[in-house]
Design a protein around this motif. Structure first.
Motif, PDB file in Angstrom:
ATOM      1  N   UNK A  31      77.281  36.122  56.740  1.00  0.00           N
ATOM      2  CA  UNK A  31      78.556  36.509  57.343  1.00  0.00           C
ATOM      3  C   UNK A  31      78.328  37.584  58.401  1.00  0.00           C
ATOM      4  N   UNK A  32      77.481  38.554  58.093  1.00  0.00           N
ATOM      5  CA  UNK A  32      77.207  39.619  59.051  1.00  0.00           C
ATOM      6  C   UNK A  32      76.574  39.051  60.329  1.00  0.00           C
ATOM      7  N   UNK A  33      75.648  38.120  60.174  1.00  0.00           N
ATOM      8  CA  UNK A  33      75.023  37.489  61.338  1.00  0.00           C
ATOM      9  C   UNK A  33      76.031  36.735  62.180  1.00  0.00           C
ATOM     10  N   UNK A  34      76.923  36.001  61.514  1.00  0.00           N
ATOM     11  CA  UNK A  34      77.965  35.263  62.235  1.00  0.00           C
ATOM     12  C   UNK A  34      78.907  36.224  62.966  1.00  0.00           C
ATOM     13  N   UNK A  35      79.233  37.329  62.312  1.00  0.00           N
ATOM     14  CA  UNK A  35      80.121  38.312  62.919  1.00  0.00           C
ATOM     15  C   UNK A  35      79.448  38.999  64.113  1.00  0.00           C
ATOM     16  N   UNK A 109      64.733  45.192  49.867  1.00  0.00           N
ATOM     17  CA  UNK A 109      64.630  44.835  51.283  1.00  0.00           C
ATOM     18  C   UNK A 109      65.929  44.225  51.780  1.00  0.00           C
ATOM     19  N   UNK A 110      66.520  43.356  50.987  1.00  0.00           N
ATOM     20  CA  UNK A 110      67.783  42.717  51.367  1.00  0.00           C
ATOM     21  C   UNK A 110      68.928  43.730  51.445  1.00  0.00           C
ATOM     22  N   UNK A 111      68.964  44.660  50.513  1.00  0.00           N
ATOM     23  CA  UNK A 111      69.995  45.698  50.516  1.00  0.00           C
ATOM     24  C   UNK A 111      69.855  46.545  51.783  1.00  0.00           C
ATOM     25  N   UNK A 112      68.648  46.928  52.105  1.00  0.00           N
ATOM     26  CA  UNK A 112      68.413  47.744  53.297  1.00  0.00           C
ATOM     27  C   UNK A 112      68.775  46.970  54.569  1.00  0.00           C
ATOM     28  N   UNK A 113      68.441  45.686  54.598  1.00  0.00           N
ATOM     29  CA  UNK A 113      68.791  44.851  55.752  1.00  0.00           C
ATOM     30  C   UNK A 113      70.311  44.739  55.891  1.00  0.00           C
ATOM     31  N   UNK A 114      71.025  44.570  54.793  1.00  0.00           N
ATOM     32  CA  UNK A 114      72.491  44.499  54.829  1.00  0.00           C
ATOM     33  C   UNK A 114      73.071  45.815  55.334  1.00  0.00           C
ATOM     34  N   UNK A 115      72.487  46.916  54.909  1.00  0.00           N
ATOM     35  CA  UNK A 115      72.946  48.235  55.357  1.00  0.00           C
ATOM     36  C   UNK A 115      72.737  48.381  56.870  1.00  0.00           C
ATOM     37  N   UNK A 116      71.587  47.950  57.364  1.00  0.00           N
ATOM     38  CA  UNK A 116      71.303  48.037  58.802  1.00  0.00           C
ATOM     39  C   UNK A 116      72.234  47.132  59.606  1.00  0.00           C
ATOM     40  N   UNK A 118      75.199  46.220  58.750  1.00  0.00           N
ATOM     41  CA  UNK A 118      76.519  46.825  58.701  1.00  0.00           C
ATOM     42  C   UNK A 118      76.642  47.910  59.765  1.00  0.00           C
ATOM     43  N   UNK A 119      75.635  48.711  59.903  1.00  0.00           N
ATOM     44  CA  UNK A 119      75.636  49.771  60.929  1.00  0.00           C
ATOM     45  C   UNK A 119      75.661  49.149  62.325  1.00  0.00           C
ATOM     46  N   UNK A 120      74.916  48.081  62.529  1.00  0.00           N
ATOM     47  CA  UNK A 120      74.897  47.388  63.815  1.00  0.00           C
ATOM     48  C   UNK A 120      76.278  46.796  64.122  1.00  0.00           C
TER      49      UNK A 120
END
Length: 173
Positions: A31-35, A109-116, A118-120
């Motif tokens: 979802x984040x990638x699509x957004x 790693x996935x949690x950190x990627x989701x956090x990054x 989200x910031x982006x």
């Protein structure tokens, strides 16, 4: 034998947590990638002045909001169940930290990627907001020019002296 019986549910339970957290993070990442892609397209349309395309983004944005709300609901359900089992439930990150080290590596790693991501997303949203604000200022100025016929209104009065060049510094004024 009772030790093995108690260990198996714990292992399947932690594996269950690992799988559930992994599925949630995978959905969230998608979802984040699509957004991010949508915000990029929207920014390009705004910058190019293609305002007629903005309406087309509304439907896609609504669909992405629904998917994000679904991820949020799943996250809340997951944390609620963790809380009921006595696990840390302040965040997905804290729940991940409670898993055995052998099972949490990929999840961290996935949690950190989701956090990054989200910031982006926050940065992209802010960029789009700035572009929209600049567009509104530009349109407001264009309306003012059209309304006044391109003539500037005097700042300090309507006398002939105020309209002449150097009126504030000339002794004659």
């Amino acid at each position: 034998m009772s030790e093995q019986a108690t260990m198996q549910p714990t292992t399947s339970s932690t594996t269950n947590w690992e799988v559930r957290i992994g599925e949630l993070l995978t959905k969230l990442s998608t979802v984040q990638g699509d957004l991010l892609a949508l915000l990029g397209e929207k920014r390009d349309s705004l910058a190019a002045g293609q305002y007629d395309q903005l309406e087309a983004f509304t439907t896609r944005e609504a669909e992405l909001v629904a998917r994000l709300e679904q991820c949020h609901a799943e996250r809340e359900q997951l944390l609620s169940e963790a809380r009921n089992e006595g696990l840390p439930a302040g965040s997905v990150s804290s729940l991940t930290q409670a898993l055995p080290a052998s099972e949490r590596g990929a999840l961290e790693t996935s949690v950190e990627q989701a956090r990054k991501q989200s910031r982006l997303l926050q940065h992209h949203s802010l960029t789009n907001w700035v572009v929209v604000q600049r567009t509104l200022i530009h349109l407001s100025q264009m309306i003012e020019i059209i309304a006044t016929g391109g003539r500037m209104k005097p700042t300090y009065g309507s006398s002939a002296h105020a309209n002449s060049s150097g009126a504030l510094v000339d002794q004659e004024a």
